[in-house]
Each structure stands twice: as structure tokens, then as C-alpha cells.
Write an enzyme that holds these catalytic residues in place. Structure first.
Site, PDB file in Angstrom:
ATOM      1  N   GLN A 101       0.843  -1.199   0.000  1.00  0.00           N
ATOM      2  CA  GLN A 101       0.000   0.000   0.000  1.00  0.00           C
ATOM      3  C   GLN A 101       0.880   1.251   0.000  1.00  0.00           C
ATOM      4  O   GLN A 101       0.384   2.355  -0.160  1.00  0.00           O
ATOM      5  CB  GLN A 101      -0.892   0.006   1.250  1.00  0.00           C
ATOM      6  CG  GLN A 101      -1.850  -1.171   1.332  1.00  0.00           C
ATOM      7  CD  GLN A 101      -2.481  -1.278   2.702  1.00  0.00           C
ATOM      8  OE1 GLN A 101      -3.500  -0.657   2.991  1.00  0.00           O
ATOM      9  NE2 GLN A 101      -1.850  -2.033   3.582  1.00  0.00           N
ATOM     10  N   ASP A 104       6.304   4.753  -1.287  1.00  0.00           N
ATOM     11  CA  ASP A 104       7.646   5.316  -1.031  1.00  0.00           C
ATOM     12  C   ASP A 104       8.768   4.643  -1.817  1.00  0.00           C
ATOM     13  O   ASP A 104       9.938   5.061  -1.680  1.00  0.00           O
ATOM     14  CB  ASP A 104       7.949   5.264   0.473  1.00  0.00           C
ATOM     15  CG  ASP A 104       7.793   3.863   1.058  1.00  0.00           C
ATOM     16  OD1 ASP A 104       7.392   3.743   2.235  1.00  0.00           O
ATOM     17  OD2 ASP A 104       8.060   2.875   0.318  1.00  0.00           O
ATOM     18  N   HIS A 119      -1.318   1.401  -4.333  1.00  0.00           N
ATOM     19  CA  HIS A 119      -1.659   2.834  -4.249  1.00  0.00           C
ATOM     20  C   HIS A 119      -0.702   3.706  -5.061  1.00  0.00           C
ATOM     21  O   HIS A 119      -0.569   4.911  -4.809  1.00  0.00           O
ATOM     22  CB  HIS A 119      -1.662   3.295  -2.779  1.00  0.00           C
ATOM     23  CG  HIS A 119      -2.762   2.685  -1.982  1.00  0.00           C
ATOM     24  ND1 HIS A 119      -2.671   2.475  -0.624  1.00  0.00           N
ATOM     25  CD2 HIS A 119      -3.982   2.201  -2.335  1.00  0.00           C
ATOM     26  CE1 HIS A 119      -3.786   1.903  -0.183  1.00  0.00           C
ATOM     27  NE2 HIS A 119      -4.605   1.740  -1.199  1.00  0.00           N
ATOM     28  N   CYS A 127       0.530  14.373 -15.899  1.00  0.00           N
ATOM     29  CA  CYS A 127      -0.425  15.396 -16.342  1.00  0.00           C
ATOM     30  C   CYS A 127      -1.749  14.694 -16.604  1.00  0.00           C
ATOM     31  O   CYS A 127      -1.819  13.801 -17.463  1.00  0.00           O
ATOM     32  CB  CYS A 127       0.043  16.076 -17.628  1.00  0.00           C
ATOM     33  SG  CYS A 127      -1.242  17.162 -18.303  1.00  0.00           S
ATOM     34  N   CYS A 148       2.014  21.281 -16.181  1.00  0.00           N
ATOM     35  CA  CYS A 148       2.512  20.549 -17.354  1.00  0.00           C
ATOM     36  C   CYS A 148       3.083  21.536 -18.364  1.00  0.00           C
ATOM     37  O   CYS A 148       2.437  22.547 -18.682  1.00  0.00           O
ATOM     38  CB  CYS A 148       1.361  19.760 -17.976  1.00  0.00           C
ATOM     39  SG  CYS A 148       1.826  18.918 -19.500  1.00  0.00           S
ATOM     40  N   GLY A 188       2.620  -4.492   9.152  1.00  0.00           N
ATOM     41  CA  GLY A 188       2.540  -3.059   9.378  1.00  0.00           C
ATOM     42  C   GLY A 188       1.375  -2.351   8.737  1.00  0.00           C
ATOM     43  O   GLY A 188       1.537  -1.281   8.137  1.00  0.00           O
ATOM     44  N   THR A 189       0.182  -2.905   8.864  1.00  0.00           N
ATOM     45  CA  THR A 189      -1.003  -2.240   8.333  1.00  0.00           C
ATOM     46  C   THR A 189      -2.195  -2.411   9.269  1.00  0.00           C
ATOM     47  O   THR A 189      -2.365  -3.472   9.864  1.00  0.00           O
ATOM     48  CB  THR A 189      -1.359  -2.770   6.922  1.00  0.00           C
ATOM     49  OG1 THR A 189      -2.536  -2.106   6.450  1.00  0.00           O
ATOM     50  CG2 THR A 189      -1.561  -4.271   6.896  1.00  0.00           C
ATOM     51  N   ASN A 214       3.385  -6.933  13.571  1.00  0.00           N
ATOM     52  CA  ASN A 214       2.973  -5.593  13.971  1.00  0.00           C
ATOM     53  C   ASN A 214       3.231  -5.432  15.472  1.00  0.00           C
ATOM     54  O   ASN A 214       3.045  -6.395  16.214  1.00  0.00           O
ATOM     55  CB  ASN A 214       1.462  -5.420  13.684  1.00  0.00           C
ATOM     56  CG  ASN A 214       1.012  -3.976  13.648  1.00  0.00           C
ATOM     57  OD1 ASN A 214       1.345  -3.193  14.527  1.00  0.00           O
ATOM     58  ND2 ASN A 214       0.234  -3.635  12.624  1.00  0.00           N
ATOM     59  N   ALA A 233       8.776  -4.459  12.291  1.00  0.00           N
ATOM     60  CA  ALA A 233       9.141  -5.193  11.072  1.00  0.00           C
ATOM     61  C   ALA A 233      10.648  -5.265  10.895  1.00  0.00           C
ATOM     62  O   ALA A 233      11.191  -6.312  10.505  1.00  0.00           O
ATOM     63  CB  ALA A 233       8.498  -4.518   9.864  1.00  0.00           C
TER      64      ALA A 233
HETATM   65  N1  APR Z   1       6.817  -2.323  12.224  1.00  0.00           N
HETATM   66  C1  APR Z   1       5.624  -2.905  11.875  1.00  0.00           C
HETATM   67  N2  APR Z   1       4.414  -2.279  12.016  1.00  0.00           N
HETATM   68  C2  APR Z   1       4.432  -1.046  12.576  1.00  0.00           C
HETATM   69  C3  APR Z   1       5.630  -0.403  12.982  1.00  0.00           C
HETATM   70  C4  APR Z   1       6.868  -1.100  12.788  1.00  0.00           C
HETATM   71  N3  APR Z   1       8.041  -0.566  13.124  1.00  0.00           N
HETATM   72  N4  APR Z   1       5.304   0.824  13.502  1.00  0.00           N
HETATM   73  C5  APR Z   1       3.934   0.936  13.402  1.00  0.00           C
HETATM   74  N5  APR Z   1       3.416  -0.195  12.863  1.00  0.00           N
HETATM   75  C6  APR Z   1       2.003  -0.505  12.563  1.00  0.00           C
HETATM   76  C7  APR Z   1       0.974   0.211  13.417  1.00  0.00           C
HETATM   77  O1  APR Z   1       0.731  -0.491  14.626  1.00  0.00           O
HETATM   78  C8  APR Z   1      -0.256   0.173  12.494  1.00  0.00           C
HETATM   79  O2  APR Z   1      -0.974  -1.037  12.682  1.00  0.00           O
HETATM   80  O3  APR Z   1       1.743  -0.082  11.243  1.00  0.00           O
HETATM   81  C9  APR Z   1       0.357   0.177  11.085  1.00  0.00           C
HETATM   82  C10 APR Z   1       0.207   1.463  10.294  1.00  0.00           C
HETATM   83  O4  APR Z   1      -1.146   1.634   9.973  1.00  0.00           O
HETATM   84  P1  APR Z   1      -1.663   2.873   9.088  1.00  0.00           P
HETATM   85  O5  APR Z   1      -0.968   4.093   9.522  1.00  0.00           O
HETATM   86  O6  APR Z   1      -3.138   2.832   9.119  1.00  0.00           O
HETATM   87  O7  APR Z   1      -1.103   2.531   7.623  1.00  0.00           O
HETATM   88  P2  APR Z   1      -1.709   1.619   6.470  1.00  0.00           P
HETATM   89  O8  APR Z   1      -2.488   0.469   7.028  1.00  0.00           O
HETATM   90  O9  APR Z   1      -0.634   1.305   5.538  1.00  0.00           O
HETATM   91  O10 APR Z   1      -2.724   2.662   5.775  1.00  0.00           O
HETATM   92  C11 APR Z   1      -3.356   2.267   4.617  1.00  0.00           C
HETATM   93  O11 APR Z   1      -4.239   4.463   4.325  1.00  0.00           O
HETATM   94  O12 APR Z   1      -3.955   6.698   4.411  1.00  0.00           O
HETATM   95  C12 APR Z   1      -4.048   5.637   3.571  1.00  0.00           C
HETATM   96  O13 APR Z   1      -3.220   5.405   1.384  1.00  0.00           O
HETATM   97  C13 APR Z   1      -2.820   5.424   2.705  1.00  0.00           C
HETATM   98  O14 APR Z   1      -1.767   3.344   2.059  1.00  0.00           O
HETATM   99  C14 APR Z   1      -2.321   4.057   3.134  1.00  0.00           C
HETATM  100  C15 APR Z   1      -3.555   3.406   3.667  1.00  0.00           C
END
Ligand code: APR
Length: 250
Positions: A101, A104, A119, A127, A148, A188-189, A214, A233
Site C-alpha cells: 500500500q 515510497d 496505491h 499530467c 505541465c 505493518g497495516t 505488527n 518489522a
Molecule cells: N513495524 C511494523 N508495524 C508497525 C511499525 C513497525 N516498526 N510501527 C507501526 N506499525 C504498525 C501500526 O501499529 C499500524 O498497525 O503499522 C500500522 C500502520 O497503519 P496505518 O498508519 O493505518 O497505515 P496503512 O495500514 O498502511 O494505511 C493504509 O491508508 O492513508 C491511507 O493510502 C494510505 O496506504 C495508506 C492506507
């Protein structure tokens, strides 16, 4: 006492098709804040800056924030041991593909080859009228919004805004990989954003074992996760890779 890291390593080693699904958490140790939570970007910025309609009706205000978040900041980040360990798993054939997602580009900079960017990617701006694509670092951002050269339209970062469709190939390839997965690493999501968050559910529905990494539990943890590896991670993934490597060859 069950050693879950060892159990996870064996599952990856025995799996014929392992896929990773990553979110902002994997880049936190590279200095990029997550979106949610106390230190999240959305606690400092209004998410409307990434709303497509708001962007086109307020291009200057949006670009001022977008530049601050995604270009002044992101550009300096380097891959961390978590990104590098995933590239290492792929190199050894223990990971078939990676769905992210994140925008970067750090997975690719770490050496990952098969990366589906759900994403998009912040390295490019496009453009919306003529389709011209430019490397973001080649664009003069001293005057915002950048325009552009061909038709003067406001340039848009090549990542997905709220209210925008997911790139077709990334969408199709991600769900195809999820259906084939015997093991999925969910890293990490929070799984709060659709349709990306449906990918791990699709994998679980297709019989995959879900290994979640996580420091905190998420909605996935109590619903589909089989093995929860609590930690960062950048610390857990290198250890997991080392364990997979240590296992005797069949
Ligand atoms: N290692 C692993 N996980 C981690 C770490 C780490 N060092 N630090 C934080 N986290 C976890 C947090 O506990 C949380 O569960 O990473 C997660 C980050 O969650 P979000 O900030 O909600 O990110 P994400 O799930 O990628 O968001 C999804 O939302 O804003 C939109 O488009 C954007 O792609 C993004 C999407």
C-alpha cells in the site's frame, strides 16, 4: 512453549507460494510516520489534502501539504532491515511477490523485484490531461502547483488519492496472488483502507495461513491471523529470514 517465529519460518519454508502484504508500518523505521495512531500523519494533516475532488478544486493548498509530506520528507528515507529481509526472502525463492500500500518505493530500493503497488508511487507526477509522466525530482516545485509544460494543467502525483480507482494491473495481480498464496505475511497495516484491506481476507478465504507482524494488534489479528508476531518489522523480519535460512534443506 511454542516458538512462533520458528513455526512461521517452517511454514514459509514448506510453502510453495508465499506473498507479502505491507503497509506504512514497514517504513516507520525508515523515518516515515504511519498514517494513523498518535504519531500518524493524519493527526497532523487533514486527509482531505489527498481527496481527489479537493485536490482539483484546491490545487495550491493541496500541493503545499503534499510537497511537505511526500517530497520534502519521503525523498530522504532509506530502506530498513525489514525491507531488505523481504528482498532476501524473494531472492531465495521463499517469497513469490509483494503487494504494498506504500508509495515510497523503498521495497524496490531494497531489491524486491515483484512488487504490486496498490496505491501507486510518489516518484512520478503525471499530467491528467495529456498523460505526460515526469520524475518528481525533475519537477520544479519552487512554485506550486507544478504545471505541465505541454498544456499548463496542474500536475498530479502518480499515487492514488481518496476517491480514485486502483491501478488495474496492480489490483488484478494482487488478488490473483492472494488467491494462490499458501502463506501471506501481513506487515505493518491497520487494514482500514478499502479495497486494499480485502487482499488478506481474500488470501485467508483461499486457504492461506496468515502470519501478521505488527507491534500492535489490528482488525486482522482476531479475524484471520493464524500467527501473530508482535514486534517491529525491522527487527522481526531479519530474524524470520535467519530462521528460514537455518532450517535443514529437505
Ligand atoms: N513495524 C511494523 N508495524 C508497525 C511499525 C513497525 N516498526 N510501527 C507501526 N506499525 C504498525 C501500526 O501499529 C499500524 O498497525 O503499522 C500500522 C500502520 O497503519 P496505518 O498508519 O493505518 O497505515 P496503512 O495500514 O498502511 O494505511 C493504509 O491508508 O492513508 C491511507 O493510502 C494510505 O496506504 C495508506 C492506507
Amino acid at each position: 512453549m511454542i516458538d512462533y517465529l520458528d513455526k512461521a519460518a517452517r511454514l514459509i519454508r514448506e510453502s510453495g507460494y508465499t506473498v507479502a502484504f505491507t503497509g506504512a508500518g514497514i517504513s516507520v523505521e525508515s523515518g516515515i510516520p504511519p498514517f494513523r495512531g498518535r504519531s500518524g500523519l493524519w493527526s497532523r494533516y487533514d486527509p482531505k489534502v489527498l481527496d481527489l475532488d479537493y485536490f482539483y478544486s484546491n490545487p495550491h493548498d493541496s500541493w503545499v501539504k503534499i510537497k511537505e509530506i511526500f517530497y520534502d520528507f519521503f525523498g530522504k528515507a532509506q530502506p530498513n532491515p525489514g525491507h531488505i529481509a523481504l528482498a532476501g526472502l524473494e531472492q531465495k525463492g521463499w517469497l513469490k511477490s509483494l503487494i504494498t500500500q506504500n508509495i515510497d518505493n523503498l521495497h524496490q530500493e531494497a531489491g524486491s523485484q515483484t512488487v504490486w503497488e496498490f496505491h501507486g508511487n510518489s516518484q512520478w507526477v503525471v499530467c491528467p490531461r495529456c498523460g505526460a509522466r515526469h520524475f518528481a525530482t525533475e519537477i520544479d516545485m519552487s512554485e506550486l502547483p507544478p504545471r505541465c509544460h505541454e498544456d499548463g494543467s496542474v500536475l498530479k502525483p502518480d499515487f492514488i488519492f481518496f476517491g480514485e480507482g486502483i491501478p488495474r494491473e496492480a489490483y488484478d495481480q494482487s488478488f490473483a496472488a492472494a488467491r494462490k498464496a499458501e502463506v501471506m505475511l501481513v506487515i505493518g497495516t491497520t487494514g482500514e483502507v478499502m479495497p486494499a484491506s480485502m487482499v488478506p481476507y481474500e488470501a485467508a478465504r483461499s486457504g492461506a495461513t496468515i502470519i501478521e507482524i505488527n507491534p500492535e494488534t489490528t482488525p486482522f489479528t482476531n479475524q484471520i491471523t493464524h500467527i501473530f508476531l508482535e514486534g517491529k518489522a525491522g527487527e522481526v523480519l531479519p530474524e524470520l529470514l535467519a530462521r528460514v535460512r537455518q532450517l535443514p534443506v529437505d
